[in-house]
Write a protein that holds these residues in place. Sequence first.
Motif, PDB file in Angstrom:
ATOM      1  N   MET A 362      18.130  51.662 -39.165  1.00 13.30           N
ATOM      2  CA  MET A 362      16.803  52.352 -38.557  1.00 13.30           C
ATOM      3  C   MET A 362      16.796  51.635 -37.289  1.00 13.30           C
ATOM      4  SD  MET A 362      14.014  53.211 -41.039  1.00 13.30           S
ATOM      5  CE  MET A 362      12.785  54.068 -39.555  1.00 13.30           C
ATOM      6  N   LYS A 363      17.491  50.254 -37.370  1.00 11.36           N
ATOM      7  CA  LYS A 363      17.029  49.100 -36.004  1.00 11.36           C
ATOM      8  C   LYS A 363      17.954  50.234 -35.200  1.00 11.36           C
ATOM      9  CE  LYS A 363      17.981  44.846 -37.067  1.00 11.36           C
ATOM     10  NZ  LYS A 363      17.130  43.583 -37.566  1.00 11.36           N
ATOM     11  N   TRP A 364      19.106  50.637 -35.617  1.00 11.36           N
ATOM     12  CA  TRP A 364      20.421  49.961 -34.876  1.00 11.36           C
ATOM     13  C   TRP A 364      20.162  51.764 -34.344  1.00 11.36           C
ATOM     14  CZ3 TRP A 364      24.288  48.236 -38.949  1.00 11.36           C
ATOM     15  CH2 TRP A 364      24.434  47.192 -38.886  1.00 11.36           C
ATOM     16  N   GLY A 365      19.238  52.856 -34.915  1.00 16.96           N
ATOM     17  CA  GLY A 365      19.601  53.841 -33.896  1.00 16.96           C
ATOM     18  C   GLY A 365      20.139  55.212 -34.899  1.00 16.96           C
ATOM     19  N   GLU A 366      19.854  56.517 -34.727  1.00 11.19           N
ATOM     20  CA  GLU A 366      20.096  57.478 -35.193  1.00 11.19           C
ATOM     21  C   GLU A 366      21.292  58.098 -34.707  1.00 11.19           C
ATOM     22  OE1 GLU A 366      16.339  57.558 -34.435  1.00 11.19           O
ATOM     23  OE2 GLU A 366      16.867  59.801 -33.343  1.00 11.19           O
ATOM     24  N   ASP A 367      21.729  57.279 -33.370  1.00 14.00           N
ATOM     25  CA  ASP A 367      22.587  58.203 -32.573  1.00 14.00           C
ATOM     26  C   ASP A 367      24.092  57.678 -33.494  1.00 14.00           C
ATOM     27  OD1 ASP A 367      21.197  58.927 -31.141  1.00 14.00           O
ATOM     28  OD2 ASP A 367      21.606  57.758 -29.176  1.00 14.00           O
TER      29      ASP A 367
END
Length: 646
Positions: A362-367
């Motif tokens: 989540m922290k790294w991002g959904e991309d």
Amino acid sequence: MSESTELAGRRFPVPEHVAAQANVGPDAHERAAQDRLGFWAEAADRLTWAQRWDEVLDWSNPPFAKWFVGGKLNVAYNCVDRHVEAGHGEQVAYHWEGEPGDTRTLTYAQLKDEVSRAANALVELGVQAGDRVAIYLPMIPEAVISMLACARIGAVHMVVFGGFSADALASRLEDSGAVLVITSDGGYRRGAPSALKPAVDDAVSRSPGVRNVVVVKRTEQDVEWTEGRDLWWHETVDRQSAEHTPEAFDAEHPLYIMYTSGTTAKPKGILHTSGGYLTQVAYTHWATFDLKADTDVFWTAADVGWVTGHSYIVYGPLANRATSVMYEGTPETPHRGRWFELIQKYGVTILYTAPTVIRTFMKWGEDIPAGFDLSTLRLLGSVGEPINPEAWLWYQEHIGGGRCPIMDTWWQTETGAHMITPLPGVTSLKPGSAQTPFPGISAKVVDDEGNELGDDATGLLVLTEPWPSMLRTIWGDDDRYVDTYWSRFGKEVYFAGDGAKKDADGDIWLLGRVDDVMNVSGHRISTTEVESSLVAHPTVAEAAVVGASDPTTGQGIVAFVILRGNAEDSGDDLVQTLRNHVAKDIGPIAKPRQIMVVQELPKTRSGKIMRRLLRDVAENRELGDVTTLTDDSVMNLIKDKLPASA
Ligand code: 6R9
């Protein structure tokens, strides 16, 4: 209603296509409720027994249980040979991938040969049934092969996670009385070879009982060598015959010892035995994950060095003839999409992992997951700690593509296998709740005196009937076994050490270890509840909450938070915003006394936040035992953030 409660109140029916063809339907709970022992006997019948049992359960001397009394079987035969004999030798058992990208495919036939060779080597080295063999390896196929070779000859394996220190290894070698260590020169972690052999040399120099050290060559690092004691795996195992006749052992023959993660002072050697353990790990793996042996590609993304790896990388999947993925490295090496790349490459259909990893993603991002084809996934699992509803929804949406049900499985090293979990063909899912006892399991929520609580109440989780994969004792310490687990509410009630709540529907919510349930001005507040609320705030990626002793309120709530990549640390303003957010979300009583923004949280190697250490910081104490911490510099970073008076 609070944000996280609102999310948690949502129900997600299991998709029709999953429910329609699920291995286990709604009748399982009912059947088990009517005839619990008959239900487990049927589950045991999924295994191949050399001799059938006379009695399903002997509970005449609680809490010392005997399951499938008089039965005999060979665990390795059940995991490997019988599938080859049934014509599935060409099926892949493991798609193994090293961190640098090297790969190895092991079919069931190849696994049978490898395990037989390793078993013959152990016999040649004088290892006998009942002897303890330590396994200290990275996530390479030899770890599984070694475990099965031990099981095949009746030796008791004791796997020590490769990230543990020499001291931790030495104390486990001594406590278990190991005669042999299987290790490697090293393994790959975060893009570089890391050494294992020096820790073994150090630990074994203090363990006179260890006769030999067998060393797998993995990284080609130079190693110190003790002539007469050390042997290369490729010289000792590879020349052995691939024929080995498995002997049948008693259902209660010890299978392995697993030391529990160091959230307590002295590690406990949890002992598991053969017939009951294999029955329940195989059955739960098949039922909870709806495993279809012919078509699924199953991946437990955990380390074999902890119980999740034992039960759901090795024994459960193999007993069910699953095809599994096994990965050596960390999720961010060489890039943050590594796991998703593996799901795409092998067509993984079932993924089982821990909430802490989900929150990292989540922290790294959904991309990142969006850049890969994850369409083969059909079911997801979670284990290790309560999964907060936000992480559950993110997991469902961004990894599961909105179509995969999530099985939130509560269990412990001690329980051996899943105990509380939804089932794909049965349960309407509630994000954040493990929901229902598995068929054949009796879980209750009780008050401090042991009285069962009704719905909509908070108390302690207990298990009121023995189960097949239960621990049998603490190695060498029956008294501690009784004291730790079976004395709080009498000898027939297992005290799990977890707080739990039953909601109005009777679904069970795990609230974390009971030492993590805070008591603030006489109100019971779960660390998990406050963490969940913090993580629901858009600026927060991860949170750990502890109850620090407080002269007026008993305990005060202290939170450590990691911000999301795009959130700005505005200092006091942000802290006030977050405190008010929790107060609004749960109630003023839950407003944290103190919030510290940190870069990392201290975690055990199995990914659990070490709240004990955070409590030490919050209460301004000398740090306790940090041997099970992944990276002890984290604690210095956190302490540096503290105001001098904290
Ligand atoms: C399998 C494993 C056991 C402790 C257990 C509990 C926590 C595990 C959980 C969970 C809430 C879940 N725990 N699964 N809490 N929901 N789905 O993790 O074993 O390392 O022995 O830890 O982990 O607190 O008591 P182990």
